[in-house]
Motif scaffolding. Structure first.
Motif, PDB file in Angstrom:
ATOM      1  N   ASP A   1       0.854  -1.186   0.000  1.00 41.15           N
ATOM      2  CA  ASP A   1       0.000   0.000   0.000  1.00 41.15           C
ATOM      3  C   ASP A   1       0.890   1.235   0.000  1.00 41.15           C
ATOM      4  N   SER A   2       0.334   2.401   0.304  1.00 41.11           N
ATOM      5  CA  SER A   2       1.132   3.629   0.258  1.00 41.11           C
ATOM      6  C   SER A   2       2.272   3.599   1.271  1.00 41.11           C
ATOM      7  N   ASP A   3       2.042   3.018   2.441  1.00 43.57           N
ATOM      8  CA  ASP A   3       3.111   2.917   3.441  1.00 43.57           C
ATOM      9  C   ASP A   3       4.230   1.998   2.952  1.00 43.57           C
ATOM     10  N   TRP A   4       3.857   0.950   2.223  1.00 45.86           N
ATOM     11  CA  TRP A   4       4.834   0.011   1.677  1.00 45.86           C
ATOM     12  C   TRP A   4       5.862   0.757   0.821  1.00 45.86           C
TER      13      TRP A   4
ATOM     14  N   ASP B   1      -4.154   2.762  -1.379  1.00 45.09           N
ATOM     15  CA  ASP B   1      -4.674   2.076  -0.193  1.00 45.09           C
ATOM     16  C   ASP B   1      -5.973   1.344  -0.501  1.00 45.09           C
ATOM     17  N   THR B   2      -6.792   1.891  -1.406  1.00 46.78           N
ATOM     18  CA  THR B   2      -8.024   1.193  -1.803  1.00 46.78           C
ATOM     19  C   THR B   2      -7.678  -0.089  -2.548  1.00 46.78           C
TER      20      THR B   2
ATOM     21  N   ARG C   1      -6.212  -7.267  -0.720  1.00 49.30           N
ATOM     22  CA  ARG C   1      -5.907  -8.016   0.510  1.00 49.30           C
ATOM     23  C   ARG C   1      -7.120  -8.820   0.973  1.00 49.30           C
TER      24      ARG C   1
ATOM     25  N   LEU D   1      -2.567   8.457  -3.026  1.00 53.73           N
ATOM     26  CA  LEU D   1      -2.422   7.688  -1.782  1.00 53.73           C
ATOM     27  C   LEU D   1      -3.708   6.918  -1.480  1.00 53.73           C
ATOM     28  N   ARG D   2      -4.851   7.577  -1.693  1.00 51.16           N
ATOM     29  CA  ARG D   2      -6.138   6.910  -1.450  1.00 51.16           C
ATOM     30  C   ARG D   2      -6.326   5.728  -2.392  1.00 51.16           C
TER      31      ARG D   2
ATOM     32  N   ALA E   1      -4.958  -1.850  -2.273  1.00 56.53           N
ATOM     33  CA  ALA E   1      -4.402  -2.795  -1.308  1.00 56.53           C
ATOM     34  C   ALA E   1      -5.501  -3.414  -0.458  1.00 56.53           C
ATOM     35  N   SER E   2      -6.476  -2.597  -0.025  1.00 54.73           N
ATOM     36  CA  SER E   2      -7.543  -3.093   0.838  1.00 54.73           C
ATOM     37  C   SER E   2      -8.396  -4.148   0.134  1.00 54.73           C
TER      38      SER E   2
END
Length: 428
Positions: A261-264, A301-302, A308, A297-298, A304-305
């Protein structure tokens, strides 16, 4: 399950209608979902190049999994990072200081690390040269020479004291290079708000030129000017062999799923000093970039969510496959996953298509390997064929004894796909 009023078909139709009502917002938020890791990282790197409000935190990339880490070891892989130490990505002005040391007068060299320390992460001085001289008890002409050397050795706009001055330096660079007309400097100095608003009429009147020429200048400013002095850093390592989904086995034996995700990628919004925010021109210039950065970023993360969630369910259903191999693979379809998770089947398809998964043992396989109903059957056929000559009819009976009811023609098809000749002899 049937296909009546309570069956999966009707459920998927209702889900499809609900998702379609969210278009185009839903489609925009899932724009990155079909991308595999290689395409995704390309999108991220391009955004970092184009958007001054998007930045990567200090750190290095794990050569094992591709994760951006802030320490010298990856928390998952425990591998020592390839670029740990004095990396320009971590200390971006180390190279600049070395280059400026070759440019500066020898009697001013001691002031170089002092001025370098006053550079913000965006390449701007955090104080006026006179204030730096007074704060450190240095002669103003020494600081002036040091700033000159840094500007001569560094990227265009470095060591300026404001975003506007930085942009003006870049505009003058375009003029010097012959890429822009001289009046673009006046455009940047006096009409940044008009550029941000796309107000071609106002600028056309002010300069007495056509709106088309103004629009061309606007495009050049947006494409070539950035409110940051770009310091070159080594390219990010290639992503070859990096999967879209990671499966780890915890100490308790539970399978855990991770998706970048963005943190990754170590991404976040760039810090902007209050003085820059207070400047109307600079604030207007940055507003659009900030919106674009937040949206990226959104979307990361979307993606990735959703991925996942889908992958975690598939891994949970195929726990036996991860534990004991292909023979323990259970039938699972995209529709099964969609119904269970309340998603549309097309969303599940976008999650799976072209994606890869890394097993806890390190093997990388297509994510789609977790779907289908033939994996265990094929494994059993290969096992039976390895014992000697076995006809398709006998294979059918042996499969039925194992709980797999398969037609003879289907057995023949799977046998051919496995490269096993009729009678059980594997083709060479």
């Amino acid at each position: 399950m049937g296909t009546g009023s309570g069956g999966p078909v009707v459920g998927l139709e209702l889900q499809a209608r609900a998702e379609l009502r969210a278009v185009p917002g839903l489609l925009q938020s899932l724009r990155l979902l079909p991308l595999g890791y290689d395409a995704l990282i390309g999108t991220v790197e391009q955004a970092l190049t184009d958007n001054p409000m998007l930045e990567r935190s200090a750190g290095s990339v794990c050569p094992g999994c591709g994760r951006h880490c802030t320490s010298s070891k990856c928390p998952r892989c425990s591998s020592v990072l390839r670029y740990a130490g004095r990396d320009p990505a971590v200390m971006p002005f180390d190279t600049l200081e070395a280059a400026a040391a070759c440019e500066i007068r020898s009697d001013c060299r001691a002031a170089l690390p002092v001025v370098i320390a006053h550079l913000s992460g965006r390449g701007l001085l955090d104080a006026e040269p006179g204030e730096i001289a007074a704060a450190h008890g240095l002669a103003p002409d020494v600081i002036a020479e040091t700033v000159r050397a840094i500007k001569a050795a560094g990227p265009v706009g470095v060591a300026e004291t404001s975003v506007v001055d930085l942009l003006l330096a870049q505009a003058r660079g375009l003029v010097t290079a012959g890429d822009a007309a001289p009046w673009i400097v006046d455009l940047v100095r006096d009409h940044l708000e008009a550029v941000a608003a796309g107000d071609t009429a106002t600028v056309a009147r002010a300069f007495g030129i056509s709106p088309q020429a103004v629009e061309a200048a606007f495009r050049l400013v947006r494409a070539r000017l950035r409110p940051v002095a770009v310091v070159e850093v080594p390219e990010r390592p290639e992503s070859a062999g990096i999967p879209d989904v990671f499966v780890y086995r915890t100490r308790s034996g539970v399978f855990e799923v991770e998706v970048p995700d963005s943190d990754w990628f170590g991404l976040g919004l760039a810090d902007v000093q209050p003085a820059v925010r207070a400047n109307a021109d600079a604030s207007a210039w940055l507003a659009g970039h900030e919106r674009a950065a937040r949206e990226l970023l959104r979307q990361l993360d979307t993606r990735a969510s959703v991925l996942r969630r889908v992958a975690a369910y598939m891994v949970d259903r195929q726990a036996g496959y991860f534990e004991r191999g292909a023979a323990a693979h259970v039938p699972l379809t995209r529709t099964d996953v969609a119904v269970e998770l309340g998603l549309h089947a097309s969303t599940v398809s976008r999650c799976v298509a072209g994606k890869t998964l890394r097993h806890p043992d390190g093997e990388i396989v297509p994510l789609a390997d977790l779907l289908g109903g033939a994996v265990a059957i094929k494994a059993r056929i290969a096992e039976l064929a390895a014992t000697g000559r076995v006809s398709d009819a006998r294979l059918c009976r042996a499969l039925a004894d194992s709980g797999h009811i398969v037609a003879r023609r289907t057995v023949a098809k799977y046998r051919a796909e496995l490269g096993i000749a009729a009678g059980g002899l594997r083709r060479t």
